[in-house]
Design a protein around this motif. Structure first.
Motif, PDB file in Angstrom:
ATOM      1  N   PHE A 123      35.380  42.433  32.427  1.00  0.00           N
ATOM      2  CA  PHE A 123      36.246  42.838  33.532  1.00  0.00           C
ATOM      3  C   PHE A 123      37.484  41.953  33.655  1.00  0.00           C
ATOM      4  O   PHE A 123      38.264  42.098  34.589  1.00  0.00           O
ATOM      5  CB  PHE A 123      35.444  42.816  34.841  1.00  0.00           C
ATOM      6  N   ASP A 124      37.667  41.039  32.711  1.00  0.00           N
ATOM      7  CA  ASP A 124      38.836  40.165  32.692  1.00  0.00           C
ATOM      8  C   ASP A 124      40.031  40.921  32.119  1.00  0.00           C
ATOM      9  O   ASP A 124      39.900  41.652  31.123  1.00  0.00           O
ATOM     10  CB  ASP A 124      38.531  38.930  31.845  1.00  0.00           C
ATOM     11  N   ALA A 125      41.205  40.746  32.733  1.00  0.00           N
ATOM     12  CA  ALA A 125      42.394  41.500  32.316  1.00  0.00           C
ATOM     13  C   ALA A 125      42.747  41.255  30.857  1.00  0.00           C
ATOM     14  O   ALA A 125      43.098  42.189  30.117  1.00  0.00           O
ATOM     15  CB  ALA A 125      43.579  41.138  33.210  1.00  0.00           C
ATOM     16  N   GLY A 126      42.670  40.005  30.411  1.00  0.00           N
ATOM     17  CA  GLY A 126      43.005  39.695  29.029  1.00  0.00           C
ATOM     18  C   GLY A 126      42.040  40.311  28.040  1.00  0.00           C
ATOM     19  O   GLY A 126      42.450  40.885  27.019  1.00  0.00           O
ATOM     20  N   PHE A 127      40.745  40.210  28.310  1.00  0.00           N
ATOM     21  CA  PHE A 127      39.757  40.807  27.416  1.00  0.00           C
ATOM     22  C   PHE A 127      39.902  42.325  27.378  1.00  0.00           C
ATOM     23  O   PHE A 127      39.759  42.950  26.313  1.00  0.00           O
ATOM     24  CB  PHE A 127      38.340  40.413  27.849  1.00  0.00           C
ATOM     25  N   ARG A 128      40.201  42.926  28.512  1.00  0.00           N
ATOM     26  CA  ARG A 128      40.345  44.381  28.539  1.00  0.00           C
ATOM     27  C   ARG A 128      41.574  44.834  27.742  1.00  0.00           C
ATOM     28  O   ARG A 128      41.533  45.839  27.022  1.00  0.00           O
ATOM     29  CB  ARG A 128      40.420  44.873  29.986  1.00  0.00           C
ATOM     30  N   ALA A 129      42.666  44.075  27.854  1.00  0.00           N
ATOM     31  CA  ALA A 129      43.865  44.418  27.084  1.00  0.00           C
ATOM     32  C   ALA A 129      43.611  44.267  25.592  1.00  0.00           C
ATOM     33  O   ALA A 129      44.058  45.090  24.781  1.00  0.00           O
ATOM     34  CB  ALA A 129      45.033  43.538  27.525  1.00  0.00           C
TER      35      ALA A 129
END
Length: 336
Positions: A123-129
């Motif tokens: 759910f982390d923005a960087g991991f999702r991107a």
């Protein structure tokens, strides 16, 4: 809705503050093995303190539970939630061993209830991107992934015997993230560990630093390292290298690293101190996803992070533990 929170420790306190601030949560009921601790947290958050866990599981008392208790209690509480027909969010792991994990997940399957495991990096923005970039082909064929998970300082000695060890406690997040980012499975591992730090690591049969080489089912190579002694700060990074491009998750103004190059960036003024600061947004997002799933009447197959994902990551961790102890490559058992 009414949410029962089981566990009023560090992560439980964080979850309590988040849940208490959600419009969808009409009542938060907190229980802990220490009634004084749950009462104090309830006062801080405007929640209701339950005298015991049994109170939370009383029929009709709550609509769902969030499990943030000591690791050893996870499997039992997941089982109780399933038998009570309650959706549950549980911090990883489901259990400290594979048999305990399988038993708990079997209870959930039999009950047909929703279970979400707390792999917050999803759910982390960087991991999702990064996942979107990998799955969308922007990096081309992946050939190498490098994972780093480093604590700024060791946990309390009493935590180690209950944690499952550095590989199961910390590196399991990398194992889950690699699977989630790539959609591939780990087939073979080779792991090593050292215990040159405080004596309590050796007394607990644990290591303070570990490294693993993973092979994915498409041949991609993954290195994963972890340590309890990263004095520069809390550091979680994942580097994904492909034929077309290279992306890095966790590289920002607070990454605890100093460039050795002339004119390169100096050490950050405010490095990440711990996992709660680094992943605050992700923790909030995963709880929001759980509450939304419960409010929407999501079924067992609609979990944002199903229990089976916890088993698959644990199987990789177990293979790494065998490899570390026996100094040999180990094949990963496929989840049945």
């Amino acid at each position: 809705m009414r949410i029962g929170l089981l566990g009023a420790g560090r992560i439980g306190s964080f979850h309590a503050a988040v849940l208490a601030g959600m419009d969808a949560v009409g009542e938060l009921v907190i229980a802990d093995v220490d009634p004084g601790r749950s009462a104090a947290l309830a006062r801080q958050t405007g929640a209701t303190a339950a005298p015991s866990t049994e109170e939370v599981f009383t029929a009709g008392r709550v609509d769902a539970v969030v499990i943030a208790s000591a690791t050893a209690a996870h499997a039992e509480l997941i089982t109780r939630a399933a038998r009570a027909g309650l959706p549950a969010f549980c911090e990883k792991p489901v259990a400290l061993d594979v048999p305990g994990t399988v038993r708990a997940l079997s209870e959930v399957e039999a009950a047909g209830t929703l279970l979400q495991i707390g792999f917050q990096r999803r759910f982390d923005a960087g991991f999702r991107a990064a996942r979107e970039a990998v799955r969308g082909g922007r990096l081309g064929r992946l050939h190498t992934i490098r994972c780093v998970t480093s604590d700024a300082a060791p946990p309390p000695p009493a935590f180690l015997p209950l944690s499952g060890g550095l590989i199961r406690d910390c590196m399991v997040h990398d194992f889950d993230a690699v699977r989630w980012l790539t959609g591939r499975e780990v087939t073979e591992v080779y792991a090593l560990g050292t215990d040159g730090g405080a004596a309590f690591f050796r007394e607990a049969g644990d290591v303070d630093t570990a490294a693993a080489l993973l092979t994915l089912d498409d041949g991609t190579l993954v290195t994963a390292t972890a340590t309890r002694y990263n004095g520069a700060g809390y550091d979680v990074r994942t580097e994904l290298s492909g034929e077309l491009d290279q992306w890095v998750v966790g590289l920002d103004a607070r990454t605890p690293a100093t460039s050795a190059e002339p004119g390169g960036p100096a050490a950050p003024l405010r490095p990440w101190p711990d996992f709660l600061a680094r992943f605050e947004g992700a923790y909030r997002a995963e709880l929001a996803a759980f509450v939304q799933a419960v409010a929407g009447g999501a079924g067992a197959g609609d979990s944002p992070c199903p229990g089976g994902e916890g088993l698959r990551a644990l199987l990789v961790a177990e293979a790494c533990e065998v490899s570390r102890r026996e100094h040999r490559p180990v094949r990963v058992i496929a989840a049945g």
